[in-house]
Enzyme design. Structure first.
Site, PDB file in Angstrom:
ATOM      1  N   HIS A 217       0.815  -1.205   0.000  1.00 50.35           N
ATOM      2  CA  HIS A 217       0.000   0.000   0.000  1.00 50.35           C
ATOM      3  C   HIS A 217       0.852   1.260   0.000  1.00 50.35           C
ATOM      4  O   HIS A 217       0.459   2.294   0.512  1.00 50.35           O
ATOM      5  CB  HIS A 217      -0.936   0.008   1.208  1.00 50.35           C
ATOM      6  N   HIS A 397      -5.359   8.773   3.279  1.00 53.70           N
ATOM      7  CA  HIS A 397      -6.341   9.352   4.205  1.00 53.70           C
ATOM      8  C   HIS A 397      -7.014  10.594   3.626  1.00 53.70           C
ATOM      9  O   HIS A 397      -8.227  10.763   3.756  1.00 53.70           O
ATOM     10  CB  HIS A 397      -5.690   9.687   5.548  1.00 53.70           C
ATOM     11  N   GLY A 398      -6.234  11.448   2.975  1.00 56.22           N
ATOM     12  CA  GLY A 398      -6.831  12.654   2.394  1.00 56.22           C
ATOM     13  C   GLY A 398      -7.829  12.328   1.304  1.00 56.22           C
ATOM     14  O   GLY A 398      -8.929  12.904   1.241  1.00 56.22           O
ATOM     15  N   ILE A 399      -7.473  11.389   0.420  1.00 56.79           N
ATOM     16  CA  ILE A 399      -8.375  10.985  -0.659  1.00 56.79           C
ATOM     17  C   ILE A 399      -9.648  10.379  -0.086  1.00 56.79           C
ATOM     18  O   ILE A 399     -10.760  10.707  -0.505  1.00 56.79           O
ATOM     19  CB  ILE A 399      -7.680   9.972  -1.590  1.00 56.79           C
ATOM     20  N   THR A 440     -10.654   2.396   6.642  1.00 56.63           N
ATOM     21  CA  THR A 440     -10.914   2.517   8.071  1.00 56.63           C
ATOM     22  C   THR A 440     -11.681   3.794   8.377  1.00 56.63           C
ATOM     23  O   THR A 440     -12.635   3.792   9.154  1.00 56.63           O
ATOM     24  CB  THR A 440      -9.585   2.507   8.852  1.00 56.63           C
ATOM     25  N   SER A 441     -11.267   4.902   7.767  1.00 57.12           N
ATOM     26  CA  SER A 441     -11.927   6.170   8.075  1.00 57.12           C
ATOM     27  C   SER A 441     -13.384   6.151   7.646  1.00 57.12           C
ATOM     28  O   SER A 441     -14.244   6.737   8.312  1.00 57.12           O
ATOM     29  CB  SER A 441     -11.199   7.332   7.396  1.00 57.12           C
ATOM     30  N   GLY A 482     -13.164  -0.815  17.021  1.00 63.48           N
ATOM     31  CA  GLY A 482     -11.786  -0.657  16.591  1.00 63.48           C
ATOM     32  C   GLY A 482     -10.773  -1.168  17.583  1.00 63.48           C
ATOM     33  O   GLY A 482      -9.596  -1.343  17.258  1.00 63.48           O
ATOM     34  N   ARG A 539      -2.329  -0.015   9.801  1.00 64.37           N
ATOM     35  CA  ARG A 539      -1.197  -0.275   8.911  1.00 64.37           C
ATOM     36  C   ARG A 539       0.090   0.338   9.438  1.00 64.37           C
ATOM     37  O   ARG A 539       1.178  -0.153   9.186  1.00 64.37           O
ATOM     38  CB  ARG A 539      -1.501   0.279   7.513  1.00 64.37           C
ATOM     39  N   GLY A 554      -5.821  10.639  11.260  1.00 62.28           N
ATOM     40  CA  GLY A 554      -7.217  10.478  11.651  1.00 62.28           C
ATOM     41  C   GLY A 554      -7.604  11.410  12.777  1.00 62.28           C
ATOM     42  O   GLY A 554      -8.703  11.986  12.787  1.00 62.28           O
TER      43      GLY A 554
END
Length: 578
Positions: A217, A397-399, A440-441, A482, A539, A554
């Protein structure tokens, strides 16, 4: 670098559309990914695989006779959403049960597990076997913590072949577990990959050096060494993998499948030079090589790197490994002709918007305004959120946040237009956010929004007490599924102090706008303080030390959303003249 794209946020969707159009002989695009466009004469167990996009031929390229029946395909490097997995598995199920196989990553586990529970509640028999082949991601005594990388090809191939020959779900599950216990992978990288539209790669490797123990990733390697020759890398691969011979196997005379995988930019000619030495070293150690695979099996966009997997065979595994398969990207032997079918996908029936009180509709309007402003704030911060995530993670995360909040905003505004109250507005936003963002987000924010929605309702007057109760419920729900706690360097490090401060301020008599504003400040401070922590979950846990000095993305995005809502609440008060 990635050169061919239109709108970067649409890259995965457009890729799936093009892949399905080019591969109609094998697959049909359905919501969430692809399923087979053919069907055997007899119904079988359905193997459903999946994960983020950016890994072709994993996962869609392995759908077809002899391997998978469907692939749930998420955004770049982000797990598919719960709805995507549910859609693919339900469509693929032939009445004999479903086996879900995917990599052991936090977002994938959360979303696939939720989909599995939903399907089981509807009467489907669904099981799971995780990919855990990466020897560098955790020691052998914590194999359950290992992540799945290119060795998952062995998992998919064996499970798919067992299903194809008509094995029961119990037997397909047993064989999938068995093959994973006999598969080991070790990967290296010479340079990082680049997201479409990004200014640079997720990580770089100094000239003359090689990252060791990377994932798929875009994560940086766990260690770094001098760049070896091809023969030197082969020796490193083979010697390290032979340090982990599965229990009960005598190396001398053992039958083994090497899978040499290119990660995106290493040419086939280079892989063949490398495999020349791998084959020689395995043979010199008394091993018998059976039907090796050399090529791209599980990539990472344009990453320069490769991995070696070893599958240790027994008679049953060898029969299944050598069995025929016919998919867009992987073919072996001759597969009997199958009938092309029209795939029937059950549509999502949108429920009518329930009646709502004027007071709840007014709160919904504030929610809608908040979503508009949050979307603007995330748009402005997306690149920085991606940069923070790339330090020890995969940079998505931003995407993911952009995709999620835009979908949530649009769903919320549509619900408000239809006369929805606060609860329905948030629930519609939650479903859209989770489905569009994935990862996850996505599942966390869907959980947060649903939890707050349940405390607000559509008909009752909504006071600051209900808002605080909703935030407390969100905190508890996220912590529960989580399993994160304060100090693990996750969003929880910002959620807990925010919820606690909000509850205490409201109990002390503060107005909602004052309490929320103070709590948002606490969350922002807590998010920045995560920079001093070492990542222990998700990750980033494999690169925990590298995360020190960088705040958790996050937690940062959670705090940004809280401060944005604080501004909206303050503006509402100002406009009301209060």
């Amino acid at each position: 670098m990635t050169r061919l794209f239109n709108e970067p946020s649409a890259f995965a969707d457009e890729m799936i559309e093009g892949f399905a159009a080019a591969s109609a002989r094998w697959v049909t695009a359905v919501p969430g990914g692809v399923v087979r466009s053919t069907r055997a004469a007899e119904d079988t167990v359905a193997l459903v695989i999946g994960g983020g996009s950016g890994h072709y031929p994993a996962f869609g390229g392995l759908v077809g006779p002899g391997i998978a029946h469907g692939a749930a395909m998420g955004n770049l490097f982000a797990s598919p959403s719960t709805q995507q997995v549910y859609s693919i598995a339900k469509t693929a199920d032939q009445g004999k049960g479903v086996l879900l196989c995917y990599g052991n990553y936090a977002g994938d586990v959360l979303n696939f597990t939720e989909a599995q529970e939903r399907l089981k509640a509807e009467g489907h028999d669904v099981r799971t076997v995780l990919g855990t082949d990466d020897i560098w991601s955790a020691p052998i005594d914590r194999v359950e913590d290992r992540r799945g990388i290119a060795g998952m090809l062995a998992l998919f191939k064996i499970a798919g072949a067992a299903a194809e020959r008509g094995d029961s779900l119990d037997d397909v599950e047993r064989l999938a577990t068995h093959v994973m216990s006999r598969t080991r992978t070790f990967g290296v990288a010479f340079g990082g990959c680049t997201f479409p539209g990004a200014d640079g790669p997720l990580f770089t490797v100094p000239e003359g050096r090689m990252a060791v123990g990377l994932g798929i990733h875009g994560e940086p390697g766990i260690d770094e060494v001098d760049m070896p020759t091809a023969d030197g890398l082969a020796e490193l691969f083979v010697s390290r993998l032979l340090d982990e011979v599965p229990e009960g196997i005598d190396v001398d005379g053992a039958r083994i499948v090497p899978i040499l995988n290119g990660l995106g930019s290493v040419k086939y000619e280079e892989l063949f030079v490398l495999y020349r030495a791998v084959d020689r070293l395995l043979t010199e150690r008394g091993l018998v090589v059976v039907e090796p695979d050399v090529g791209e099996m599980c990539t990472s966009l344009d990453m320069a790197g490769c991995s070696l997997s070893l599958l240790w065979l027994d008679d049953e595994l060898e029969e299944l490994w050598t069995a025929p398969a016919d998919t867009p990207a992987y073919r072996k032997g001759s597969v009997a002709a199958q009938e092309h079918v029209d795939v029937v996908v059950e549509g999502v029936v949108e429920e009518d918007i329930p009646e709502a009180s004027d007071a709840s509709k007014a709160v919904a309007q504030t929610i809608g305004t908040s979503f508009v402003e949050i979307a603007n704030a995330i748009d402005g911060a997306a690149d920085e959120l991606g940069r923070l995530d790339a330090v020890a993670g995969d940079g998505d995360h931003g995407i993911g946040m952009r995709r999620g909040v835009h979908a949530g905003r649009d769903a919320a505004l549509a619900a408000i237009e239809g006369g929805a109250g606060a609860e329905t507005t948030l629930r519609r936003a939650a479903e859209a956010w989770g489905d569009r963002a994935g990862g996850t987000s996505g599942v966390i924010w869907a959980t947060i929004l649903r939890s707050v929605a349940g405390a607000l309702g559509d008909t009752a007057d909504i006071s600051r007490t209900e808002v605080s109760a909703g935030v407390d419920a969100a905190r508890d729900a996220v912590a529960s599924f989580g399993k994160a706690k304060v100090g693990d360097k996750t969003m929880i490090d910002a959620i807990v102090p925010f919820a606690d401060e909000l509850r205490e301020r409201i109990a002390a008599g503060d107005s909602l706008v004052d309490a929320w504003s103070h709590a948002a400040g606490v969350a922002e401070e807590a998010a920045q303080e995560t920079a001093a922590l070492k990542a222990t979950l998700g990750r980033a846990k494999s690169h925990g030390d590298k995360s020190i000095g960088t705040p958790d993305p996050g937690a940062v995005s959670f705090a940004l959303i809280c401060t944005t809502i604080a501004d909206v609440l303050a503006q509402d008060i100002e406009e009301d003249g209060k």
